[in-house]
Design a protein around this motif. Structure first.
Motif, PDB file in Angstrom:
ATOM      1  N   THR A 158       0.833  -1.205   0.000  1.00  0.00           N
ATOM      2  CA  THR A 158       0.000   0.000   0.000  1.00  0.00           C
ATOM      3  C   THR A 158       0.865   1.251   0.000  1.00  0.00           C
ATOM      4  O   THR A 158       0.574   2.214  -0.729  1.00  0.00           O
ATOM      5  CB  THR A 158      -0.965  -0.003   1.198  1.00  0.00           C
ATOM      6  OG1 THR A 158      -1.746  -1.206   1.157  1.00  0.00           O
ATOM      7  CG2 THR A 158      -1.890   1.207   1.155  1.00  0.00           C
ATOM      8  N   GLY A 161       2.078   1.743  -3.394  1.00  0.00           N
ATOM      9  CA  GLY A 161       1.006   2.261  -4.250  1.00  0.00           C
ATOM     10  C   GLY A 161       0.835   3.764  -4.095  1.00  0.00           C
ATOM     11  O   GLY A 161       0.646   4.489  -5.084  1.00  0.00           O
ATOM     12  N   ILE A 162       0.910   4.261  -2.860  1.00  0.00           N
ATOM     13  CA  ILE A 162       0.836   5.702  -2.607  1.00  0.00           C
ATOM     14  C   ILE A 162       2.033   6.404  -3.243  1.00  0.00           C
ATOM     15  O   ILE A 162       1.899   7.443  -3.891  1.00  0.00           O
ATOM     16  CB  ILE A 162       0.780   5.966  -1.085  1.00  0.00           C
ATOM     17  CG1 ILE A 162      -0.520   5.415  -0.494  1.00  0.00           C
ATOM     18  CG2 ILE A 162       0.927   7.457  -0.784  1.00  0.00           C
ATOM     19  CD1 ILE A 162      -0.517   5.328   1.023  1.00  0.00           C
ATOM     20  N   TRP A 163       3.198   5.827  -3.055  1.00  0.00           N
ATOM     21  CA  TRP A 163       4.443   6.365  -3.611  1.00  0.00           C
ATOM     22  C   TRP A 163       4.366   6.397  -5.135  1.00  0.00           C
ATOM     23  O   TRP A 163       4.746   7.390  -5.775  1.00  0.00           O
ATOM     24  CB  TRP A 163       5.580   5.477  -3.125  1.00  0.00           C
ATOM     25  CG  TRP A 163       6.974   5.927  -3.377  1.00  0.00           C
ATOM     26  CD1 TRP A 163       7.402   7.040  -4.042  1.00  0.00           C
ATOM     27  CD2 TRP A 163       8.168   5.249  -2.956  1.00  0.00           C
ATOM     28  NE1 TRP A 163       8.782   7.089  -4.070  1.00  0.00           N
ATOM     29  CE2 TRP A 163       9.265   5.999  -3.397  1.00  0.00           C
ATOM     30  CE3 TRP A 163       8.400   4.067  -2.234  1.00  0.00           C
ATOM     31  CZ2 TRP A 163      10.585   5.611  -3.166  1.00  0.00           C
ATOM     32  CZ3 TRP A 163       9.697   3.680  -1.994  1.00  0.00           C
ATOM     33  CH2 TRP A 163      10.785   4.446  -2.460  1.00  0.00           C
ATOM     34  N   ALA A 164       3.841   5.328  -5.720  1.00  0.00           N
ATOM     35  CA  ALA A 164       3.724   5.248  -7.184  1.00  0.00           C
ATOM     36  C   ALA A 164       2.860   6.377  -7.731  1.00  0.00           C
ATOM     37  O   ALA A 164       3.161   6.963  -8.781  1.00  0.00           O
ATOM     38  CB  ALA A 164       3.146   3.895  -7.588  1.00  0.00           C
ATOM     39  N   LYS A 165       1.791   6.697  -7.027  1.00  0.00           N
ATOM     40  CA  LYS A 165       0.899   7.771  -7.471  1.00  0.00           C
ATOM     41  C   LYS A 165       1.655   9.100  -7.545  1.00  0.00           C
ATOM     42  O   LYS A 165       1.560   9.834  -8.528  1.00  0.00           O
ATOM     43  CB  LYS A 165      -0.292   7.870  -6.524  1.00  0.00           C
ATOM     44  CG  LYS A 165      -1.315   8.900  -6.924  1.00  0.00           C
ATOM     45  CD  LYS A 165      -2.506   8.888  -5.981  1.00  0.00           C
ATOM     46  CE  LYS A 165      -3.530   9.937  -6.378  1.00  0.00           C
ATOM     47  NZ  LYS A 165      -4.685   9.948  -5.447  1.00  0.00           N
ATOM     48  N   PHE A 166       2.442   9.398  -6.499  1.00  0.00           N
ATOM     49  CA  PHE A 166       3.216  10.639  -6.478  1.00  0.00           C
ATOM     50  C   PHE A 166       4.322  10.636  -7.530  1.00  0.00           C
ATOM     51  O   PHE A 166       4.652  11.674  -8.098  1.00  0.00           O
ATOM     52  CB  PHE A 166       3.811  10.868  -5.088  1.00  0.00           C
ATOM     53  CG  PHE A 166       2.812  11.363  -4.082  1.00  0.00           C
ATOM     54  CD1 PHE A 166       2.367  12.682  -4.108  1.00  0.00           C
ATOM     55  CD2 PHE A 166       2.302  10.523  -3.119  1.00  0.00           C
ATOM     56  CE1 PHE A 166       1.436  13.153  -3.196  1.00  0.00           C
ATOM     57  CE2 PHE A 166       1.367  10.978  -2.198  1.00  0.00           C
ATOM     58  CZ  PHE A 166       0.938  12.289  -2.237  1.00  0.00           C
ATOM     59  N   LYS A 168       4.194   9.141 -10.359  1.00  0.00           N
ATOM     60  CA  LYS A 168       3.602   8.968 -11.694  1.00  0.00           C
ATOM     61  C   LYS A 168       3.983   7.632 -12.319  1.00  0.00           C
ATOM     62  O   LYS A 168       4.282   7.532 -13.516  1.00  0.00           O
ATOM     63  CB  LYS A 168       3.949  10.144 -12.611  1.00  0.00           C
ATOM     64  CG  LYS A 168       3.372  11.469 -12.110  1.00  0.00           C
ATOM     65  CD  LYS A 168       3.644  12.615 -13.058  1.00  0.00           C
ATOM     66  CE  LYS A 168       2.891  13.863 -12.694  1.00  0.00           C
ATOM     67  NZ  LYS A 168       2.928  14.267 -11.289  1.00  0.00           N
ATOM     68  N   PRO A 170       2.107   4.423 -13.205  1.00  0.00           N
ATOM     69  CA  PRO A 170       0.694   4.030 -13.297  1.00  0.00           C
ATOM     70  C   PRO A 170       0.423   2.622 -12.766  1.00  0.00           C
ATOM     71  O   PRO A 170       1.245   1.718 -12.874  1.00  0.00           O
ATOM     72  CB  PRO A 170       0.393   4.115 -14.792  1.00  0.00           C
ATOM     73  CG  PRO A 170       1.710   4.073 -15.477  1.00  0.00           C
ATOM     74  CD  PRO A 170       2.729   4.596 -14.526  1.00  0.00           C
ATOM     75  N   ILE A 171      -0.772   2.480 -12.172  1.00  0.00           N
ATOM     76  CA  ILE A 171      -1.277   1.169 -11.765  1.00  0.00           C
ATOM     77  C   ILE A 171      -2.220   0.713 -12.875  1.00  0.00           C
ATOM     78  O   ILE A 171      -3.236   1.350 -13.133  1.00  0.00           O
ATOM     79  CB  ILE A 171      -2.038   1.256 -10.420  1.00  0.00           C
ATOM     80  CG1 ILE A 171      -1.141   1.837  -9.323  1.00  0.00           C
ATOM     81  CG2 ILE A 171      -2.584  -0.114 -10.029  1.00  0.00           C
ATOM     82  CD1 ILE A 171       0.042   0.998  -8.926  1.00  0.00           C
ATOM     83  N   SER A 177      -5.679  -1.904  -8.268  1.00  0.00           N
ATOM     84  CA  SER A 177      -6.280  -0.586  -8.009  1.00  0.00           C
ATOM     85  C   SER A 177      -7.376  -0.675  -6.958  1.00  0.00           C
ATOM     86  O   SER A 177      -7.441   0.152  -6.039  1.00  0.00           O
ATOM     87  CB  SER A 177      -6.863   0.006  -9.299  1.00  0.00           C
ATOM     88  OG  SER A 177      -5.844   0.343 -10.196  1.00  0.00           O
ATOM     89  N   GLU A 181      -7.413   1.056  -3.172  1.00  0.00           N
ATOM     90  CA  GLU A 181      -8.504   1.929  -2.718  1.00  0.00           C
ATOM     91  C   GLU A 181      -9.019   1.480  -1.362  1.00  0.00           C
ATOM     92  O   GLU A 181      -9.264   2.305  -0.472  1.00  0.00           O
ATOM     93  CB  GLU A 181      -9.654   1.934  -3.738  1.00  0.00           C
ATOM     94  CG  GLU A 181      -9.395   2.784  -4.963  1.00  0.00           C
ATOM     95  CD  GLU A 181     -10.572   2.785  -5.918  1.00  0.00           C
ATOM     96  OE1 GLU A 181     -11.719   2.604  -5.453  1.00  0.00           O
ATOM     97  OE2 GLU A 181     -10.345   2.956  -7.132  1.00  0.00           O
TER      98      GLU A 181
END
Length: 197
Positions: A158, A161-166, A168, A170-171, A177, A181
């Motif tokens: 998790t 996943g948060i780090w990946a969002k920042f 950029k 993509p998931i 996904s 969530e």
């Protein structure tokens, strides 16, 4: 009482979240990497650092697995097949997800400018995408990675996943996904994320 050193927008998130899930008290010192307050406990200057009874413990994965073992929660017992599967999943996530994100960070802002290779991010995103395909085949049937019980790998994935969002990254996998969530909606994690300001 534990002391957690490291800003909440770092791998310290994992330690803070684990302590919140366990319901254990702690003092949070939001020190930056390489700062004096960090280097005095970890010569590498990396966060997080957990202090217990004056003893520093470094590396987020070592810390959260120690806390899980100590408090008998969010982990399977050592010496069991379930624990072997859990540890295997932990290592997979560190090798395939955390490592790609950390390498991208190093070439974005950690390394001296003259050593950064901006083109490396494309290959790291490609690897990250392929790793997602492998991961969804390893996910259990329950709401968590290993099935009905939340374990250490859930915290690592998790956070990645948060780090990946920042970063950029993509998931692409719908199942991943949906999982992320659900996990980000956990109240213990929401409390930690609110510390990021």
């Amino acid at each position: 009482m534990y002391t957690v050193i490291g800003r909440a927008n770092s791998r310290a998130t994992r330690v803070l979240w684990m302590l919140e899930e366990l319901g254990e008290g702690y003092e949070h010192v939001p020190a930056a990497p390489q700062s004096e307050g960090v280097v005095s406990f970890n010569p590498a200057g990396k966060v997080p650092v957990l202090i217990e009874d004056g003893t520093p413990i470094t590396d987020s994965t070592a810390i959260i697995q120690y806390l899980a073992d100590k408090h008998g929660a969010l982990t399977y017992p050592a010496g069991t097949l379930d624990r072997a599967r859990q540890d295997s999943l932990t290592q997979f996530l560190l090798d395939e997800f955390d490592a790609a994100l950390w390498m991208a960070a190093r070439h974005s802002f950690v390394l001296p400018a003259e050593l950064r290779q901006s083109a490396i991010k494309d290959s790291l995103i490609w690897e990250f995408t392929n790793s997602q395909k492998t991961l969804v085949h390893r996910m259990g049937d329950g709401p968590y990675l290993m099935g009905r019980n939340m374990t250490v790998p859930d915290i690592i994935l998790t956070h990645c996943g948060i780090w990946a969002k920042f970063a950029k990254f993509p998931i692409h996998e719908a199942r991943l996904s949906a999982y992320l969530e659900r996990m980000v909606a956990r109240s213990a994690l929401a409390k930690v994320l609110s510390m990021m300001g």
